[in-house]
Write a protein that holds these residues in place. Structure first.
Motif, short mmCIF file in Angstrom:
data_model
loop_
_atom_site.label_atom_id
_atom_site.label_comp_id
_atom_site.label_asym_id
_atom_site.label_seq_id
_atom_site.Cartn_x
_atom_site.Cartn_y
_atom_site.Cartn_z
N LYS A 340 -2.96 1.96 -2.11
CA LYS A 340 -3.55 2.25 -3.42
C LYS A 340 -3.41 3.72 -3.81
CE LYS A 340 -6.28 -1.34 -5.06
NZ LYS A 340 -7.40 -1.63 -5.95
N TYR A 393 -1.86 -6.62 16.92
CA TYR A 393 -1.67 -7.77 17.82
C TYR A 393 -0.57 -8.70 17.30
CZ TYR A 393 -2.75 -11.47 21.09
OH TYR A 393 -2.68 -12.40 22.09
N ARG A 394 -0.52 -8.89 15.96
CA ARG A 394 0.48 -9.83 15.46
C ARG A 394 1.89 -9.30 15.66
NH1 ARG A 394 -0.61 -7.23 10.44
NH2 ARG A 394 1.41 -6.75 9.56
N ASP B 44 -12.50 -0.87 -7.06
CA ASP B 44 -11.71 -0.01 -6.18
C ASP B 44 -12.57 0.43 -5.01
OD1 ASP B 44 -9.46 -0.07 -7.66
OD2 ASP B 44 -9.81 1.83 -8.71
N ASP B 45 -11.88 0.96 -3.99
CA ASP B 45 -12.59 1.42 -2.79
C ASP B 45 -13.66 2.45 -3.10
OD1 ASP B 45 -11.12 -0.17 -1.22
OD2 ASP B 45 -9.79 1.39 -0.45
N PRO B 336 -3.28 -6.22 -3.65
CA PRO B 336 -3.34 -4.80 -3.27
C PRO B 336 -4.77 -4.37 -2.93
CG PRO B 336 -1.89 -5.05 -5.15
CD PRO B 336 -2.51 -6.40 -4.89
N GLU B 339 -4.67 -5.65 2.08
CA GLU B 339 -3.66 -5.72 3.13
C GLU B 339 -4.28 -5.73 4.51
OE1 GLU B 339 -3.60 -3.59 0.63
OE2 GLU B 339 -1.70 -3.80 -0.45
N LYS B 340 -5.28 -4.84 4.70
CA LYS B 340 -5.84 -4.68 6.04
C LYS B 340 -6.66 -5.90 6.47
CE LYS B 340 -5.51 -0.24 7.75
NZ LYS B 340 -6.16 0.71 8.68
N SER B 343 -4.29 -8.74 7.26
CA SER B 343 -3.66 -8.43 8.52
C SER B 343 -4.62 -8.71 9.69
CB SER B 343 -3.25 -6.96 8.49
OG SER B 343 -2.77 -6.54 9.71
N ASP B 347 -4.11 -11.34 12.82
CA ASP B 347 -4.27 -10.86 14.20
C ASP B 347 -5.21 -11.75 14.99
OD1 ASP B 347 -2.66 -8.65 14.09
OD2 ASP B 347 -4.19 -7.39 15.00
N TYR B 358 2.96 -17.16 7.90
CA TYR B 358 2.52 -16.28 6.82
C TYR B 358 3.72 -15.53 6.27
CZ TYR B 358 2.80 -12.71 10.49
OH TYR B 358 3.24 -11.90 11.51
#
Lengths: 555, 555
Positions: A340, A393-394, B44-45, B336, B339-340, B343, B347, B358
C-alpha cells in the motif's frame, strides 16, 4: 572410527523459517556451535510500535562457551541486522566476506561495540578450521555482491547452507556462481542441504540483473528531464548499472538518503562500485545543472514515510522537489506488507504529473532463484537430507515439493519450525526436540521489554482509545471527595459527544455512590464495578470498547 | 433548441476515484441529480479502529429535492455497501436489477429501513425516465450476475457509466455483454464515458470465468478427501461452478459462513443459482458422509480472523476442523492490504498438512477487464470526453494512456479527484470547481464522530502506549496532597521497568514541588511542565514517546 561414528551433528534455525526475515541458523558439530547469519525482521502489523524484531538467542547465551563463530552469508539486513544486538549478549568472532564485513563494521561502530568484536575476513576460496570444524565457501549470485554459500564438514558428510542465491548467467560484475565447486561439494557427499526457499513458488528462472540494467538504460535514453532512481540501497550491482546509464547519457548523479549514501561510500571504498571521477555531484549542486544533465539515486523504494523520495514528493525535501518533467524509476518490488505504501507513492508521483516507471517487468529482478534454479541447486548438491529455509512455511513447503520432483524422498525432507532440531548420527537424521526460539521485539532502546501484554494494550488502545476515570476518596470515611473526572483519548470527538460523556460521568457517580453506600470500599471491587458498568454503557451507546482505566486517589 | 443549447450537464465522483472502494458517481442534467452506486470501503491501516468508510454525501443532502434516484450497477459491497447510511440521510428511490435488489433488500432490512425506501426493479433492457432524464442500461460481464452499465441521455449526447466489467466470451450463464448495444450507444453519440480502471495496468485480456470452473473441476477430479472451497460470497457464477463440480464428482455441498449462506439463499431464490435437489447438506451432517462425498463452500478467502475458514484452521469452528486429507481451494486473490492475512492462512493450511490450491493461475480470475477489453470499450463507445473511474490514481492514469493509444486527445480526458466537477455545456467540457467530498468513518454505531484528532490519538497510543499521571492538589494552598500516581498501559512491562517508573515518579514529584514553590499553580502550566519534563526523560531513557496524560484533581 569409533569417535567418528558417534559424532553428533545438529542443525536448526533460530530465525528465517516460517517467516521472511531475521535469518539465523545453527550448525552444531559435537561441541562446536557455528552460527550462520544474525538478521533482523521488520515487525508485523500487529506488533504495534515495535521498531525491529530479532531472534531469541537464549540458547546461544546459555552455551556461549561452545559458540565458535558467527559466519555471515551476505550483507542484507535480514542476515546481519541483528548482529549488534547478538554480539552485546555473546562475544563471538565474526567471519564474513569483504563487502559484508564493511557493512557490519559500520553497524557495529554505530552500536559502539566495534572495538570489542573480532572480525575475520574471508573470501569464497577460504578454507577455515573453526573450533575443530572445517568450513569452506562457494560464491553465489544475489542482489548484493560478495554473497556466499557455506559448507561445514562433518565426518558424516557436509552440511551446506546456500545463503540467498540465484544463478545469474550474465552477472553484472562477471562473477558467476561457482557451479563447478558446488558440483564437487555434491560429489564429496552432502549430508544435509539448507537452501533458500523465497521463490520456490515461482516457476522458471529469475531474470538476470543485466536485463534490469538494459531496462534502466532504455529509460535513461528516452527521458528528457531529470531522472530519479530508487532501489534497495544494498543492490550495488543495480547502482552500478544506474551509474553506467548516467555516464552513457552524460548525466551527473546525486546520491540521496542516509542508507544509500552509506552503502555507496562503503562499496566504492572497498572496490565494489566503480565510480568515474566527476560523476557524483552533491545534492546541493543539482540545481546548477540542467535537468537533462541530472540523475538522482535515492532511498524510498518501499514508500517509507520518512525516506528521501517520499519527502521529495511531499515537497519536504530540502534540495529536491519532484517536477512534472521528472522521470522516476522505481527499481524495486514491494516487500510483503509494503504494497500500500509503494502504491501510494506511485499515485502521488502520477498526481504531480511525473513519468513513473515501475513494476517487475522492466526495472527490477528478484535476487532469489526460481524453481528451475532451486532444482539445479538440489541436483548439484544431491543431499541425503534437505531442510528448506528462508521463507514462509508455504515457500518451504513448495520447496519440498520441488525437491521431490528431482527425486528426493519426502521422509528425507524436514520442514522445520524455529528451534526445531534435526540431529544426525551415523548419517541418520531425526527430529530431536526443540531449543528455545522466538521473537525479541525492539522498541526504541528497549530490547525485549515489549511483549504480549504491552502489545495487547496497544492493540486495544489503537482500536477504540481510552477513558481514564479519576476519583478522589476520603481514606477514612470512604466517601468520594472529588470527581469522577473522565478524560478520553482516541475514543470520540469530545465536542460532538458531550452528552455521551456527561451521561457516562453520571453513571460512574451513581456506581460509586452505590458502592460507598454498600460499603464496597475495597479498591479492586470499586474499580471493576466502574470498569464493567461503564464498558457496558459505552458499548450499548457506541458499539465500541475503549480501554477503561479507573484511578482512585485517596486523601 | 435554445433551451437545449443551454443544458448544463455535470459529472463528478463522490467516491471511487483515487481509491479502490466506496464508488459513488453523480450525473446532473440541469436540475436532475442522478446518483450511480453508493458503496463502502474498508479502512486503510492508519484508520485505526474504524469499521468501514463511506462517501461524504453532504452535497446530496443539501440538494435533496433535486436528487431523483440512486441507480446501482451491481451488488458488490463497494457499490451498495454505503446505501443504508446514505438512505438514512436522504430518502431517494433506488433502481437496480433483480439480484442487486435482492442483496439491497437484505441490507436495508438489517438496517431497519426497508419499509421506508422505494425500490424499483429494472433489467438490462429497461428504458426509464427519471425526473426528466432518460436512462437506459446495457448488460456487462462481471464477477457477480446482473451487472449493468448505465446510459444517461442528454441533448449533448449520452453520459455512459460502464459499471464494473470485463468481456467474457464464455460467460458461465451464457449471458454475454451486450456489445451490439454498446456499439449502438456509441454510434448515437457519447458525450462522456466513465469507465472501470481497475485493471488498466494489466496487459491483454482477463481470463474467462469458465476457465476458472475448469480449474476447479480438475481439483475436484483429483481430490481424495474432503474439498473445501473459499471464494467471494458474491461470486455467484463461481459458486455455480463449484456446485457443478460437486455434482459431477458425486459430492454433497455444505455452505458455511454468514455472507456465503446469505448470498446463496438470495441467489437461489431469485433464480441466479441452480441448485439440484439434495445437493446441499447441513454443516451439522457433514460427518455423516464419507470425506470423498463432501465439499464445503465457505467464507474466509481473505484470511479474515473471524471467518469460517480461519476458525476451521484454528480448530475453533464448531462442526469443521481441517484435516491432513482435505484439499482447500482458495478461489480468490488477496485484496490489496490483505496479502499478509491470506498468506498466513495458506501457511497454516500447509502446516496442518492439507493440500492447498491457490494463486491466480488456475482457480481465480478477475472480474475486471484488462487493457485490451478497456480499449474495446473505448472503441465501442467512441466518447468525446473520457473520465477514468474506479481505481487508484495510477490506474486512472494508466487508463488515460490506454485511451490515448486508441486515438483520444489528452485534453479530452479528465483524471478527476473526488468532488471535482466536469461540466458540459454545448458539448464542451471544462473542470468547474469542486463539491464537498471525502471519507466518513464509521466506528461501531458512530457515523462521522471519529476524525483526524481521534485517529491521531489512536496512532499515538498504538505506537508507545500511554502514561497517566494523577496528582491531587489542595485547592486553597496549591500544595499537593496525594500522588503523583503514574499508571501506564502499552508502554513497558511494568514488572521489568520498576526502576524506570520509580524514577519517573520522582521526576514528576520534583517538577510539581518546584512549580508549587514558584507559585506556578495554574493547571495548564502545571500539566505542560509535567508533560514536557516526563516526555523528555522517557525519550532519553527509552527512545519512546508514549502519550502523557497529566490529571490534576483538586480537593
Amino acid at each position: 572410527m569409533t569417535k567418528e561414528n558417534n559424532e553428533k551433528v545438529r542443525v536448526f534455525a533460530l530465525g528465517g523459517v516460517g517467516e521472511i526475515g531475521k535469518n539465523m541458523y545453527v550448525v552444531e558439530v559435537d561441541e562446536d556451535i557455528l552460527v550462520i547469519d544474525a538478521g533482523l525482521m521488520f515487525p508485523d502489523d500487529d506488533m504495534l510500535g515495535v521498531d525491529i524484531v530479532i531472534p531469541d538467542v537464549s540458547y546461544l547465551v546459555e552455551n556461549e562457551d561452545r559458540v565458535k563463530a558467527i559466519i555471515l552469508t551476505h550483507g542484507h539486513e535480514d542476515h546481519i541486522g541483528g548482529l549488534s544486538y547478538v554480539l552485546k549478549k555473546i562475544n563471538v568472532p565474526v567471519f564474513a566476506t569483504k563487502l559484508t564485513l564493511g557493512l557490519v563494521e559500520e553497524k557495529l561502530k554505530e552500536a559502539g561495540i566495534l572495538k570489542d568484536v573480532t572480525l575475520n575476513l574471508v573470501d569464497h576460496n577460504s578454507i577455515l578450521t573453526i573450533g575443530s570444524t572445517a568450513v569452506s565457501f562457494f560464491r553465489t549470485n544475489h542482489s548484493i555482491p560478495d554473497s556466499v554459500g557455506i559448507c561445514v564438514e562433518t565426518t558424516q558428510g557436509s552440511i551446506v547452507h546456500t545463503g540467498d542465491f540465484k544463478f545469474d548467467q550474465t552477472p553484472v560484475d562477471g562473477k558467476h556462481a561457482e557451479i563447478g565447486k558446488m558440483a564437487t561439494i555434491g560429489q564429496n557427499g552432502v549430508l544435509c542441504l539448507l537452501s533458500d526457499s523465497t521463490n520456490a513458488e515461482r516457476p522458471g528462472t529469475t531474470k538476470s540483473e543485466t536485463e534490469v540494467g538494459q531496462g534502466i538504460a532504455e529509460v535513461f535514453d528516452q527521458a528528457e528531464g531529470r531522472i530519479i532512481v530508487t532501489t534497495f540501497a544494498s543492490n550495488v550491482h543495480r547502482i552500478q548499472q544506474v551509474l553506467q546509464a548516467a555516464v552513457t547519457t552524460k548525466r551527473k548523479v546525486a546520491v540521496v538518503g542516509r542508507s544509500m549514501l552509506k552503502v555507496v561510500k562503503i562499496a566504492a571504498k572497498l572496490g565494489y562500485l566503480d565510480i568515474p571521477k566527476g560523476l557524483i555531484i552533491e545534492v546541493e549542486d543539482v540545481n546548477t545543472y540542467r535537468d537533462e544533465q541530472v540523475a538522482i539515486l535515492t532511498t524510498g523504494s518501499q514508500g517509507e514515510p520518512m525516506s528521501a523520495l517520499t519527502r521529495m514528493v511531499k515537497g519536504a525535501h530540502r534540495q529536491i522537489t519532484i517536477k512534472v518533467t521528472d522521470t522516476i524509476i522505481i527499481a524495486a518490488s514491494a516487500i510483503p506488507g509494503n504494497e500500500k505504501s509503494v502504491s501510494a507513492i506511485i499515485d502521488k508521483l502520477h498526481r504531480i504529473g511525473a513519468e513513473v516507471v515501475y513494476g517487475q517487468a522492466k526495472v527490477h529482478a528478484s535476487g532469489h532463484g526460481s524453481q528451475d534454479e532451486l532444482k539445479l541447486m538440489l541436483n548439484l548438491m544431491r543431499p541425503t537430507y534437505f531442510v528448506p529455509i528462508h521463507g514462509e512455511y508455504r515457500m518451504q513447503h513448495a520447496h519440498k515439493e520441488l525437491a521431490m520432483t528431482v527425486g528426493m524422498n519426502a521422509d528425507n525432507i524436514f520442514l522445520v519450525d524455529k528451534g526445531e532440531v534435526v540431529e544426525f548420527v551415523n548419517g541418520q537424521a531425526r527430529v530431536a526436540g526443540k531449543v528455545p526460539s522466538g521473537h525479541v521485539l525492539i522498541d526504541g532502546l528497549g530490547v525485549g521489554d515489549v511483549g504480549n501484554i504491552v502489545l495487547r494494550d496497544r492493540r486495544l488502545l489503537s482500536k477504540d482509545g481510552i477513558l481514564v476515570v479519576v476519583v478522589t476518596l476520603n481514606k477514612k470515611t470512604g466517601e468520594f471527595i472529588s470527581g469522577p473526572n473522565i478524560i478520553s483519548r482516541g475514543f470520540v470527538y469530545v465536542r460532538e459527544s458531550e452528552k455521551l460523556l456527561d451521561d457516562a460521568n453520571e453513571l460512574v457517580t451513581s456506581i460509586l455512590t452505590k458502592c460507598v453506600s454498600e460499603n464496597v470500599n475495597e479498591w479492586a471491587s470499586l474499580k471493576s464495578n466502574v470498569r464493567e458498568g461503564l464498558s457496558r454503557f459505552l458499548f450499548e451507546k457506541t458499539k465500541r470498547r475503549p480501554m477503561i482505566l479507573p484511578i482512585i486517589m485517596e486523601v
